[in-house]
Design a protein around this motif. Structure first.
Motif, PDB file in Angstrom:
ATOM      1  N   THR A 106      40.104  47.237  46.703  1.00 43.52           N
ATOM      2  CA  THR A 106      38.829  47.482  45.733  1.00 43.52           C
ATOM      3  C   THR A 106      39.545  46.782  44.595  1.00 43.52           C
ATOM      4  N   ASN A 107      40.701  46.822  44.084  1.00 41.71           N
ATOM      5  CA  ASN A 107      41.052  46.290  42.854  1.00 41.71           C
ATOM      6  C   ASN A 107      41.897  45.182  43.523  1.00 41.71           C
ATOM      7  N   ARG A 172      31.418  51.290  41.537  1.00 37.89           N
ATOM      8  CA  ARG A 172      31.057  50.097  41.911  1.00 37.89           C
ATOM      9  C   ARG A 172      30.746  49.545  40.842  1.00 37.89           C
ATOM     10  N   TYR A 175      34.473  47.700  40.043  1.00 36.45           N
ATOM     11  CA  TYR A 175      34.894  46.773  40.926  1.00 36.45           C
ATOM     12  C   TYR A 175      33.760  45.814  41.546  1.00 36.45           C
TER      13      TYR A 175
END
Ligand SMILES: Nc1nc2c(ncn2[C@@H]2O[C@H](COP(=O)(O)OP(=O)(O)OP(=O)(O)O)[C@@H](O)[C@H]2O)c(=O)[nH]1
Length: 410
Positions: A106-107, A172, A175
């Protein structure tokens, strides 16, 4: 000299073998200890990350979760908390790294690089693999790594990572929808990775090794010097003294302190060899005290001995240091005159004759001697030369004693 050399060669050989064996063992031990220390540190780092993760899950997340609805707080994500905390540790201890490396994170900062990807693929290929460890990197970058798989065990995880629709809108918003989705239950999506530098412990081991080797060399140098001193004092000097004494006993005449017959022949052979090479003159003078039996019979054996001793002293006074005077036997003496032709030898013999006959001896009074002189002709051997001188001496006795006779040329 040979004794000292042999002794020192053995000593050095023993030291070299000793230092190689000890050094090899100690070096291996230090390397093992250094790697054990690194391994321990990496395990501590890994356990610290797990502790931060579980603390975040149990103590932080429940309190902050309500706020996530308004604004996504990454601090509530255990992986983020562990990575951030240990990142600060890395500032103080360069090279200490904790990363949650993920194939599709995600990151974006958690994205696996090529090498990390290969480790994750190993975990994905073998579900039973709980941990990987090893050495990675070169030079100052070299580190020990420990990796453990991140596998989706709890369905709750999929809330944020299955599809963008299922994920919190606030997340959301931070990211986006592109990354960190599509994860599946029981899928290994990444790994926890710690890296601990090996340079410092290895450097410490190298310093300890150098100190050990230097100490060993210093101890050896002291031992070497001490043993050499002891060898010198306790063996070499006394042995040299004994050798000198033995040499004296083997080559000297104890009554007159002149060299003996054996030594005389050694000198004669050596001087003949030199004279042959250098084309030098060389002469011998042989002389015998006259009527010595009568001296013995009249004044006693001790007085006879005293005459022999004093004759030697009178001869010594006239000879050069390069000449050699020997007691040839009984009351017979012989002189070896280096670099001396017959005329000079005759003169020396005459001087010795005058010295003996010129002044009376203690107790016994006047003493005389008869002389035979021969120059070496460079062809005859030592015995032939002495025989010629001896014949001249016999002639001197025949001619009335107390005189010098020159041997005819051979
Ligand atoms: N005191 C003493 N006498 C010795 C020694 N060696 C040999 N003699 C003696 O020297 C004497 C030599 O005697 P001879 O060979 O007859 O010769 P000489 O009496 O000197 O007579 P000429 O040589 O013919 O003049 C002997 O009596 C030996 O015992 C010694 O070391 N000490």
């Amino acid at each position: 000299m040979r004794l000292r050399l042999t002794f020192n060669l053995i000593l050095v050989a023993v030291f070299v073998i000793g230092i190689l064996v000890a050094g090899w063992h100690y070096h291996a031990q230090l390397q093992r200890d250094a790697m054990d220390e690194v391994r321990h540190n990496s395990q501590v780092l890994m356990e610290t990350a797990l502790a931060i993760r579980s603390y975040t899950t149990d103590q932080i997340k429940p309190h902050l979760d309500p706020l996530n609805a308004e604004r996504f707080l990454p601090q509530t994500v255990p992986a983020f908390a562990a990575t951030e905390t240990l990142h600060r540790l890395g500032d103080r201890y360069p090279g200490y790294v904790y990363k949650e490396s993920v194939l599709n994170p995600t990151n974006p900062r958690d994205r696996a690089n090529e090498w990390e990807r290969s480790l994750i693929e190993q975990f994905r290929a073998d579900a039973g693999l709980g941990e990987l460890s090893g050495i990675h990197g070169e030079g100052v970058e070299q580190s020990m790594y420990v990796a453990r798989p991140i596998t989706i065990r709890q369905a709750a995880c999929l809330k944020c990572h299955s599809t963008p629709d299922a994920a919190p809108a606030t997340m959301r918003a931070v990211y986006g929808d592109a990354n960190g989705f599509g994860w599946k239950q029981d899928e290994t999506v990444g790994m926890q990775l710690v890296r601990v530098p090996v340079l410092y412990p290895l450097e410490k081991a190298r310093r300890a090794f150098n100190t050990f080797m230097l100490s060993l060399a210093a101890v050896f140098a002291l031992m070497f010097a001490g043993l050499n001193l002891a060898l010198e004092r306790l063996v070499i000097v006394p042995m040299a003294r004994v050798n000198r004494r033995l040499e004296e006993l083997a080559t000297k005449d104890f009554l007159t302190d002149l060299v003996n017959r054996r030594r005389f022949f050694e000198r004669l052979e050596a001087d003949m060899a030199e004279a042959r090479i250098k084309h030098l003159g060389l002469s011998v003078v042989i002389f015998d005290l006259d009527f010595f039996k009568r001296i013995n019979d009249t004044f006693g054996h001790d007085s006879g001995d005293s005459v022999l001793r004093h004759t030697a002293l009178r001869v010594r006074e006239l000879l050069r240091s390069s000449d050699c005077a020997a007691r040839f036997g009984g009351e017979e003496f012989i002189l070896l005159l280096r670099e001396t032709r017959i005329d000079a030898a005759m003169a020396i013999a005459e001087a010795v004759r005058g010295k003996i006959a010129g002044a009376p001896y203690e107790v016994v009074g006047a003493v005389s001697a008869s002389f035979g002189v021969a120059e070496w002709n460079h062809r005859e051997d030592a015995r032939e030369l002495i025989n010629r001188a001896d014949k001249a001496l016999y002639q001197a006795k025949q001619d009335g004693r107390n005189r010098v006779v020159r041997a005819p040329e051979a």
